[in-house]
Scaffold this motif. Structure first.
Motif, PDB file in Angstrom:
ATOM      1  N   THR C  82      50.598  83.285  54.812  1.00 49.32           N
ATOM      2  CA  THR C  82      49.684  82.678  53.849  1.00 49.32           C
ATOM      3  C   THR C  82      49.900  83.249  52.454  1.00 49.32           C
ATOM      4  O   THR C  82      50.509  84.313  52.281  1.00 49.32           O
ATOM      5  N   MET C  83      49.365  82.531  51.502  1.00 42.50           N
ATOM      6  CA  MET C  83      49.495  82.957  50.108  1.00 42.50           C
ATOM      7  C   MET C  83      48.836  84.318  49.886  1.00 42.50           C
ATOM      8  O   MET C  83      49.363  85.157  49.157  1.00 42.50           O
ATOM      9  N   ASN C  84      47.702  84.539  50.524  1.00 41.36           N
ATOM     10  CA  ASN C  84      47.047  85.839  50.348  1.00 41.36           C
ATOM     11  C   ASN C  84      47.844  86.961  50.987  1.00 41.36           C
ATOM     12  O   ASN C  84      47.932  88.061  50.437  1.00 41.36           O
ATOM     13  N   GLN C  85      48.448  86.665  52.161  1.00 46.52           N
ATOM     14  CA  GLN C  85      49.306  87.672  52.798  1.00 46.52           C
ATOM     15  C   GLN C  85      50.449  88.063  51.860  1.00 46.52           C
ATOM     16  O   GLN C  85      50.759  89.224  51.668  1.00 46.52           O
ATOM     17  N   LEU C  86      51.059  87.026  51.296  1.00 45.46           N
ATOM     18  CA  LEU C  86      52.211  87.225  50.416  1.00 45.46           C
ATOM     19  C   LEU C  86      51.792  88.007  49.176  1.00 45.46           C
ATOM     20  O   LEU C  86      52.455  88.954  48.752  1.00 45.46           O
ATOM     21  N   ALA C  87      50.659  87.595  48.600  1.00 43.37           N
ATOM     22  CA  ALA C  87      50.233  88.195  47.332  1.00 43.37           C
ATOM     23  C   ALA C  87      49.852  89.662  47.495  1.00 43.37           C
ATOM     24  O   ALA C  87      49.894  90.422  46.534  1.00 43.37           O
TER      25      ALA C  87
END
Lengths: 157, 776, 301
Positions: C82-87
């Motif tokens: 997910t984007m939050n994981q990546l960020a």
């Protein structure tokens, strides 16, 4: 179309629900479990009125299939108060006037609650950024931001 | 009941609804549970802005399993509308906007209803569409309502049969033509305001059920339970006595849930399936153009003044793009006309305000009811004139703003009010006159100010009713018919009741949801009229109950009621210094001495309020003794910073000050001002419903953007002044709509200060500003 | 046509193995749609843009939600990350901050808990936030199909708006990024209508690093989003930067070249003229910001 027999923990209570594939988590909460705190404001993941915690993280319940949450834990606004006591962020919304019409409030509270879980002392900018996905048309956000600040301070004590 | 707030008027008590709203317990209409018998309705909607219905075949929809009924215009032949009955519930022979409902399908699930609605076959013959108000007013424009002359209309609205003009309001005051020659400067310009949408976070929803007994119940997210009862009952031939409307908490209205829009669809659908509740819910996409939108406006303004700083003459033409049906919008045109000077004393005025049918979505009331739109042009024109006369805009406004005792645009004498002080305060709040240094070399800063006024726009005689009923422990149920939209109406009602009764605020319960079967009458929750009008009714009801109590206790004590008072929930005598708890006596009464019987009994106080003094206006000149009940006035100032490389506007600070007469709940006043400022700022920088050949192309949150928590100005400085209203409760008058009115022109004036570029069209997008900078 | 009030009927399957996905796709063909976060698919089903009979959930396949970093091999991001994981992932933040910035700019925090990098790229929207960074970071798309696994360079992956080179039966399992060039610095700049939370009306990814083989001593890579049918690299600007000393004038010229290379359209979000101008503004700002951080000796590789 197949139904899915899922087991999901909602606000601490284990529920077994039969859900059709095209039912969203939001529909399941509102129609099957009569938990109407999370609201349907757009059905497209844009307004945030349906925000709930899914395994501890906020998500738009309209953008999650009920069948996906088999085995997961969900917390809705109804699950924030414990033993009849409002949570810090709920209490702060009451005291600081973070509520007007109340329709965005359940999602706003969940997002704010989740923010304070991951960042107990957020700056004003961090609070505003965390609430970008929760549209409010009544308050102008000022008192919501203030309420989250107040809840953050209370949480440290 | 641990807290005991006595004399709560003027105190910032917490909202009565806050606890329910933070716990998820507050029931909104879509939250109500109807069990497995609930059916769902979906509308079949026109894909064309203007067309004749040539053929309608509902057969394919009825064939689908789970479909219970289909309803078409043939089932709903009557007309409906608030001021001008120009609208069918379902179209009969013609569609007039993209989204116009032509049929409704009732089915066991929303999914089936939707699928069936898509199967209804409608053949149309497209007609030329009218998509601009300036086109609509041309003599050769396609006529959208050939039967305009036969529609029912209230006496103060003037449709022009044979044209697309459904109302015209004129002001002829003084001698405008003669005045131009005496002006040292005259400026003229044209301004445009696009359609926008209210965007309540809760979409419209209604559930209707026709009982076999003939009673019809409508649960709807509405600002107007009683107006819906009246209008729908009238059109469908139901007795108002058999029509019941229940209005739960409302997830924001801003006018979109006033009058009747989609609710009649649910009632018409439910008629086909007696005994079964039918739910109709707008999707967010439908919300954008199938209920109400704010009307578009083209405003032509010419204004002149003298070098001494007096505005001498004003000529305005307002062309309202009021959409396919103007049943409600006709009165916006009227309000715009009678307030067309803005809050200024101008001796010579010529106004023509036209309500024009177009093939756009139905224009309806939105927060400000025409005032944000006209002040967009007035307040920029005033700045332009000030500049032409080389006078400071704040000083210029102070010199010309209307004062108590002035004879205003319609010939009415203005009541005392605090506009001058509001202008003064907002100017101070943003350090008016002090040039600020931009935060970067590619940025420019500017400051702007705008003033405003608005009167409740309504028929001359909208009524409010209330009751106050005691429980055994002296807690009180207060019955009101006004709605809680978030503005705090219930909280104010509770404060007013407690204050007038002499009991603590915490003892008051509001008898909600509003239910026309049990609740007292209220015309509509609109026009910033509830604190004032419903407040008066609640106060009267409480005073009635108080009087009853004092009479009983006076008899009991053998004293004069005039020597008694209720304080902190006890009856006290100033004469004998006796006191008596209200407990029990308010239900069971009091025993007479020596077991000689009882006096009193359950206390129920009733109250009402209706303005009786509003007069008609001459249709040729707009002149009359009293056009409106009162005006609420105020001002805003904005400080902005513009990024020259992107055109993006940063709202550094917005100050707002309004004369509320009396702040019943000061923090709620501030909260209204903050929310209105941000809604106004959002409309200023971001919002426009965009059409291509009459079709909305951004009808979703993906492309209709509103301000989020990061866009809203971080500094919103709010103030109020209190010059009392002679007939308001404790002097109060409304302020719900006003904070949205002055925001956009204040921002535009600030941008002009920063860049020297005047923007005549909303919204002030980064793109518009950047491209203008390139052209400058 | 208006969006529906809810989702049309379909079956949902949580796939457990890549083989199962291949088989389901072979059986159902175009009636099957792949889902990870669902933030695009569910919206498109509601809008009526697609009407699948079967929705296959890929995010529980092995490795799909994993982020692996090795100094030599670089970064492998599972498609369902997910984007939050990546960020938030430490290795991404430390070594591919450009990617973290882009992921963090997507929509809202709750949506970023669902939206995935694989979904963002496979939808092939011209305004996909992770696409421009993937270009300048030389991402490679790991494609799984009946013939097994293959890698496609990001520059070869997109064919047009909503179109990729994926063949029926193929799906993306991961995106690989080689190690960033030594001392590289990156910046993702995005302009929406709102200050945050909006789709990009223009986005620019800039990566810069010292390179002795370049006459200027530096190389820059620039990728533009939302201003062409697919993400655009700007070779002309990159060449210019390789041959001219870094500084305001050089950057301004490179920004002009980027603007000239863009081929934006007018749509409801912005005009072509504005988009082109904003390419210039954002490119110049991106170059300045990157140059500032390369110059600062604190940055590590």
């Amino acid at each position: 179309m197949a139904n899915h027999a899922i087991t999901v923990t909602v606000n601490g209570v284990k529920e077994r629900v039969d859900v059709p594939s095209n039912m969203t988590l939001l529909e399941m909460l509102r129609q099957r479990l009569a938990l109407t705190g999370a609201k349907n404001g757009c059905g497209a993941g844009e307004c945030g009125a349906c925000t709930v915690l899914l395994d501890g993280e906020p998500v738009n319940a309209c953008m999650v299939l009920a069948a996906e949450v088999d085995g997961a834990a969900v917390v809705t606004v109804e699950g924030l108060a414990q033993d009849g006591q409002l949570s810090a962020v709920q209490q702060a919304f009451v005291e600081e006037g973070g509520v007007q019409c109340g329709f965005c409030t359940p999602g706003m509270l969940i997002s704010a609650h989740a923010l304070l879980q991951r960042n107990p002392r957020p700056t004003e900018d961090e609070i505003r950024e965390a609430l970008v996905g929760n549209l409010c048309r009544c308050t102008g956000y000022t008192r919501i931001v203030r309420a989250v600040q107040k809840a953050a301070q209370g949480g440290v004590e | 009941m641990s807290e005991q707030t006595t004399n709560p008027v003027g105190k910032s008590v917490p909202r009565v609804d806050a606890y329910d709203k933070v716990t998820g317990a507050a029931a909104f209409t879509d939250d109500l549970q109807f069990g497995p018998g609930l059916l769902f309705g979906r509308a079949v909607r026109s894909p064309y802005p203007h067309a004749l219905i040539k053929r309608l075949d509902v057969g394919p929809a009825l064939e689908l399993r789970g479909v219970k009924a289909v309803v078409t215009g043939a089932d709903t032949p009557g007309f409906i509308g608030l001021y001008l009955k120009d609208r069918h519930i379902f179209c009969t022979d013609r569609v007039r906007y993209v989204g116009d409902p032509v049929a409704g399908v009732v089915a066991a699930s929303e999914e089936i209803a939707e699928e069936a609605a898509r199967r209804v076959v409608v053949e149309y013959e497209e007609l030329p569409a009218v998509l601009d108000p300036l086109q609509a007013i041309q003599p050769d424009a396609p006529l959208l309502h050939p039967d305009l002359g036969s529609y029912d209309v209230v006496p103060f609205i003037f449709p022009q049969p044979g044209t697309n003009i459904s109302n015209v309001f004129r002001v002829r005051k003084g001698d405008v033509e003669g005045a131009w020659a005496q002006c040292d400067a005259v400026v003229a310009d044209t301004y445009r305001v696009p359609h926008i949408q209210h965007v309540p976070i809760e979409p419209h929803v209604a559930i209707a059920r026709w009982d076999l007994s003939g009673e019809v119940t409508l649960w709807s997210s509405t600002q107007s339970p009683f107006a819906q009862r009246d209008l729908i009952a009238h059109t469908l031939g139901i007795s108002q006595g058999d029509m019941r409307v229940i209005g739960n908490y409302i997830g924001g209205g801003f006018g979109s849930k006033a009058g009747v829009s989609m609710e009649a669809l649910a009632v018409a659908m439910a008629r086909q399936v007696p005994g079964r509740p039918v739910k109709v819910r707008m999707t967010r996409e439908e919300e954008f153009y199938c209920c109400f939108v704010r009307q578009g406006l083209v405003a032509r303004v010419k204004i002149g003044g003298t070098k001494e700083g007096r505005i001498l003459a004003l000529q305005v033409e307002y062309y309202w793009d009021a959409g396919a049906y103007t049943e409600y919008g006709v009165n916006i045109t009227r309000a715009a006309g009678y307030s067309s000077t803005g809050p200024y004393n101008i001796p010579n005025v010529k106004t023509d305000s036209y309500c024009l049918y177009t093939n756009h979505p139905v224009g309806g009331p939105m927060r400000g009811f025409g005032m944000p739109e006209i002040h967009w042009s007035i307040e920029q024109s005033v700045d332009q004139l000030a500049e032409a006369l080389a006078i400071d805009p704040v000083a210029f406004r102070q010199r010309n703003c209307v004062q108590g005792g002035d004879v205003i645009v319609t010939g009415m004498t203005m009541h005392p009010h605090g506009l001058s002080e509001c202008i003064e305060r907002v100017a101070q709040r943003i350090d008016w006159g002090k040039k600020e240094v931009p935060s970067a070399p590619h940025k420019r800063r500017g400051k702007g100010v705008a003033a405003c006024w608005k009167a409740p726009a309504m028929p001359p005689n909208p009524g409010s009713e209330a009751w106050v009923r005691f429980n055994e422990d002296a807690t009180v149920s207060v019955g009101v018919g006004g709605q809680e939209l978030g503005q705090g109406a219930f909280t104010v009602a509770a404060q007013v009741a407690a204050e007038a009764l002499g009991i603590p605020y915490e003892w008051v319960r509001i008898a909600n949801p509003v239910d026309t079967k049990y609740s007292p009458y209220e015309w509509q929750t609109v026009a910033s009229r509830i604190t004032w009008s419903m407040g008066n009714a609640v106060k009267a009801a409480a005073e009635d109950a108080r009087r009853q109590i004092l009479e009983i206790v006076a008899r009991y004590w053998d004293q004069d009621p005039g020597d008694l008072d209720i304080r902190g929930g006890e009856v006290v005598s100033s004469k004998s210094e006796q006191s008596l708890s209200l407990r029990n006596l308010v239900v069971y009464g009091l025993p007479l001495p020596d077991d000689q019987g009882w006096i009193g009994g359950p206390i129920i106080g009733r109250g009402k309020f209706m303005p009786t003094y509003v007069t008609g206006l001459d249709p040729e000149t707009g002149q009359g003794a009293r056009a409106v009940v009162h005006y609420t006035t105020g001002a805003q100032a904005a400080e902005v910073e513009v990024d020259l490389e992107t055109g993006r506007v940063e709202l550094l600070c917005i100050a707002a000050a309004y004369d509320v007469g009396k702040a019943i709940n000061p923090e709620q006043v501030h909260a209204q001002l903050e929310g209105g400022v941000v809604q106004g700022a959002s409309s200023a920088l971001l919002e426009a419903l965009t059409f291509q050949d009459g079709r909305p192309v951004n009808a979703s949150f993906v492309d209709y953007r509103i301000m989020t928590a990061v866009d809203a100005p971080q500094r919103i400085l709010t103030d109020f002044v209190e010059v009392p209203q002679d007939d308001g409760p404790w002097g109060a008058r409304g302020v719900g709509e006003h904070p949205m009115i002055a925001t956009a022109p204040a921002i535009a004036n600030a941008i002009y200060d920063a860049l020297g570029i005047r923007f005549n069209d909303l919204p002030l997008t980064a793109e518009k500003i950047y491209l203008a900078l390139q052209g400058a | 046509m208006l969006a529906r009030p809810g989702l049309v009927s379909f079956d949902y399957v949580r796939a457990r193995t890549p083989g199962e996905v291949v088989q389901l796709l072979a059986e159902h063909g175009a009636d099957a749609r792949l889902m990870m976060g669902g933030t695009d698919l569910l919206v498109r089903i509601r809008d009526g843009a697609v009407r699948p009979r079967l929705v296959v959930d890929l995010k529980h396949l092995p490795g799909m939600r994993d982020i692996l970093y090795q100094q030599q091999a670089g970064l492998t991001v599972g498609a369902a990350v997910t984007m939050n994981q990546l960020a938030r992932h430490p290795a991404v933040v430390a070594h591919y901050p450009l990617l973290a910035q882009a992921a963090n700019s997507v929509a809202s925090y709750p949506l970023r808990n669902r939206a995935t990098i694989g979904g963002n790229l496979c939808n092939a929207s011209p305004c996909a936030d992770t696409a421009p960074p993937s270009y300048v970071l030389a991402g490679r798309i790991v494609v799984h199909g009946s013939a097994g696994e293959q890698e496609v360079a990001i520059a070869d992956f997109f064919r047009g708006p909503g179109q990729t080179v994926l063949q029926p039966g193929q799906f993306v399992t991961a995106i690989r990024f080689p190690p960033s060039p030594a001392a590289a610095s990156g910046r993702y700049l995005k302009l929406g209508r709102n200050k945050a939370g909006d789709l990009a009306i223009v986005s620019v990814a800039v990566l810069g690093f010292p390179d002795a083989s370049a006459p200027s001593g530096y190389r820059f890579r620039i990728a533009l989003g939302a201003v062409a049918p697919v993400v655009l690299r700007v070779p002309a600007a990159e060449e210019w930067l390789a041959h001219h000393p870094p500084g305001a004038e050089t950057f301004a010229r490179a920004a002009d070249l980027a603007a000239a290379a863009a081929s934006p359209i007018d749509d409801v979000r912005a005009s072509a003229d504005y988009r082109r101008a904003m390419v210039r503004t954002l490119t110049r700002r991106g170059l300045n910001a990157v140059a500032d951080t390369i110059a600062a000796p604190t940055g590590s590789a």
